[in-house]
Design an enzyme around this catalytic site. Structure first.
Site, PDB file in Angstrom:
ATOM      1  N   GLN A 155      -2.705   4.393  -0.485  1.00 41.36           N
ATOM      2  CA  GLN A 155      -3.784   3.543  -0.379  1.00 41.36           C
ATOM      3  C   GLN A 155      -4.035   2.899   0.785  1.00 41.36           C
ATOM      4  O   GLN A 155      -5.320   2.561   1.251  1.00 41.36           O
ATOM      5  CB  GLN A 155      -3.554   2.520  -1.633  1.00 41.36           C
ATOM      6  CG  GLN A 155      -4.876   1.768  -1.786  1.00 41.36           C
ATOM      7  CD  GLN A 155      -4.920   0.591  -3.111  1.00 41.36           C
ATOM      8  OE1 GLN A 155      -3.724   0.331  -3.184  1.00 41.36           O
ATOM      9  NE2 GLN A 155      -5.933   0.384  -3.395  1.00 41.36           N
ATOM     10  N   CYS A 191      -3.652  -6.357  -0.716  1.00 38.05           N
ATOM     11  CA  CYS A 191      -3.041  -7.430  -1.395  1.00 38.05           C
ATOM     12  C   CYS A 191      -1.708  -7.923  -0.937  1.00 38.05           C
ATOM     13  O   CYS A 191      -1.241  -9.134  -1.248  1.00 38.05           O
ATOM     14  CB  CYS A 191      -2.864  -6.921  -2.806  1.00 38.05           C
ATOM     15  SG  CYS A 191      -1.808  -5.420  -2.727  1.00 38.05           S
ATOM     16  N   GLU A 210       3.165   4.839   0.202  1.00 41.78           N
ATOM     17  CA  GLU A 210       1.707   4.874  -0.687  1.00 41.78           C
ATOM     18  C   GLU A 210       0.595   5.282  -0.056  1.00 41.78           C
ATOM     19  O   GLU A 210       0.555   4.968   1.297  1.00 41.78           O
ATOM     20  CB  GLU A 210       1.771   3.444  -1.488  1.00 41.78           C
ATOM     21  CG  GLU A 210       1.716   2.460  -0.381  1.00 41.78           C
ATOM     22  CD  GLU A 210       0.209   1.795  -0.149  1.00 41.78           C
ATOM     23  OE1 GLU A 210      -0.387   2.429  -0.753  1.00 41.78           O
ATOM     24  OE2 GLU A 210       0.158   1.072   0.664  1.00 41.78           O
ATOM     25  N   ALA A 252      -7.531  -0.920  -9.374  1.00 40.02           N
ATOM     26  CA  ALA A 252      -7.836  -0.353 -10.489  1.00 40.02           C
ATOM     27  C   ALA A 252      -8.183   1.045 -10.799  1.00 40.02           C
ATOM     28  O   ALA A 252      -7.409   1.436 -11.667  1.00 40.02           O
ATOM     29  CB  ALA A 252      -9.004  -1.318 -11.469  1.00 40.02           C
ATOM     30  N   GLY A 279     -12.194  -1.920  -9.417  1.00 42.57           N
ATOM     31  CA  GLY A 279     -12.113  -1.915  -7.953  1.00 42.57           C
ATOM     32  C   GLY A 279     -10.848  -0.758  -7.479  1.00 42.57           C
ATOM     33  O   GLY A 279     -10.468   0.228  -8.384  1.00 42.57           O
TER      34      GLY A 279
END
EC number: 1.2.1.70
Length: 452
Positions: free
Chosen positions: A117, A51, A115, A203, A200
């Site tokens: 992710q 993102c 992070e 989320a 996703g």
């Protein structure tokens, strides 16, 4: 060949520009990878897409032409003049590209430093490149090592706990606007009715975070009922269809949205209808492009937290010691990777040299047998052993030294010098092939984990 990175991220571009460049569904991302691999001087390609970053990684045989072609792919996605986009792009080449990827995988370059992710997103970039056939030995080796660096950083430090995730940073920023009874010792969100819009990867992270913070009531809203049901069931919530969004907005205290849609899903008018009395509602928009109209923040009672407002704050993490420890790990791993790569670069020359030496020994032994046909087997064996030992001793020092010298800036020229000194056939050097790409399917277990 050398690795080249051309990218754009939250570090170099405003959110409004990132929204246009990074917006990608599965099909367009596949097409981008193929376009990168199809550039004139590119032999391998992979794309890291999140993102807040879009990075093209390529194994190239020429720097300038490759930079221009890859940059044009990112410029084309922005829909603006080239000169307006180029200042926001960054380029890393060869050793710098290796260092950059290792920092990305370790979480040092993330909007929320540390992070986790990004590690899954790096896996996904490798998996997609392998699936499309655009990743070969060079990028496979680089990305596999980057994944190991990311895992080591999180195993040996507390970087993932000391630094906030985007969700955690957003919740902290929105903390003052959350209901007063949230702080009852059960978690940041105890007593807070919460809705998560989307199902996703982001989320899923958001749902796990708000669940851990003790929400009173959790609803997962998604266009695909089955996905909403799975995510809600995992965290003790309830699913709801997307056409129930306005009704849910009327009852919750917090909305976290991250759908990946290309247009605004939550509008200012929708919020006015859902909250006509101006009751407080905190909205966290973690999507790019944004899910929530920016003007929604002006609706009475609505507190809007989005990536634009987060960007200025999440870099202020107090995890200085952990960040320093991870930087040291990355420095060590970059040095080790570059040493191994430089040594590997001379391997074809060394193998070709020893192959030539073996052929010469065999030819001389055949000549000797032609001159001395009555040579007994024992004597022949002794002569062969002696000749081989002489050849090995003569080649030992040059081959050891060329590997040592490969760690210096002149690595390529030393290998070329060795080939020239021994008059090696260039075709015999290039014919020394590398083994098949290891781990060619990035472990399906790891890939599934990246979707959690």
């Amino acid at each position: 060949m050398s690795v080249l990175v051309v990218g754009i991220s939250h570090n170099t571009a405003p959110v409004s520009l990132l929204e246009r460049v990074t917006a990608a569904d599965g099909d367009s991302l596949h097409e981008l990878v193929k376009q990168a691999a199809g550039c004139g001087h590119v032999t391998e390609a992979a794309v890291i897409s999140t993102c807040n970053r879009l990075e093209l990684y390529a194994d190239v045989d020429r720097f300038h032409g490759s930079v221009e072609e890859l940059s044009s792919l990112l410029v084309g996605r922005a829909g603006e003049r080239t000169e307006a986009i180029l200042p926001h792009l960054y380029v890393h080449y060869d050793d710098g590209a290796v260092s950059h990827l290792f920092q990305v995988a370790a979480g040092l370059d993330s909007m929320a430093v540390g992070e986790g992710q990004i590690l899954g997103q790096t896996r996904e970039a490798l998996r997609l490149g392998q699936e499309l056939g655009t990743v070969g030995p060079a990028l496979n080796s680089l990305f596999q090592q980057a994944l190991r660096v990311g895992k080591r950083s999180r195993a040996e430090t507390d970087i993932d706990r000391a630094a906030p995730t985007l969700v955690g940073a957003a919740l902290e920023q929105a903390g003052a606007a959350l209901p007063a009874d949230a702080a009852d010792g059960s978690g940041m969100l105890a007593g807070v009715a919460t809705a998560v819009l989307g199902a996703g990867a982001m989320a899923g992270l958001a749902t796990a975070t708000v669940h851990r913070e003790g929400v009173r009531d959790l609803v997962v809203i998604n266009r695909t009922p089955a996905r909403a049901e799975r995510l809600a069931e995992t965290y003790g919530g309830r699913p709801a269809p997307v056409d129930a969004l306005e009704a849910e907005l009327a009852r919750v205290d917090l909305l976290v949205t991250c759908t990946g849609s290309t247009g605004a899903v939550v509008t200012a008018d929708m919020l006015r209808r859902a909250r006509p009395d101006g009751r407080p509602l905190t909205v966290i928009d973690l999507a790019l492009p944004h899910d929530v109209e920016p003007t929604a923040g002006a609706v009475p009672g609505v507190t809007l937290v989005n990536l634009a407002s987060l960007a200025a704050e999440v870099h202020g993490s107090d995890a200085a010691a952990e960040i320093a420890a991870v930087r040291e790990i990355v420095t060590q791993e970059v040095a080790a990777f570059l040493t191994a790569r430089r040594q590997a670069s001379v391997t074809p020359t060394v193998v070709a040299l020893r192959t030539m030496a073996t052929s010469l020994v065999e030819a001389e032994m055949a000549r000797l047998e032609g001159k001395l046909p009555d040579l007994d087997e024992h004597t022949r064996g002794e002569v062969l052993h002696t000749v081989r030992r002489v050849v090995d001793k003569l080649l030992h020092e040059p081959t050891v030294r060329v590997r040592e010298l490969a760690n210096t800036d002149g690595a390529v020229s030393y290998a070329a010098a060795l080939a020239d000194l021994f008059a090696l056939d260039p075709d015999s050097v290039t014919a020394v092939t590398r083994p098949d790409v290891p781990d060619a399917t990035v472990s399906r277990t790891e890939h599934r984990g990246s979707q959690a």
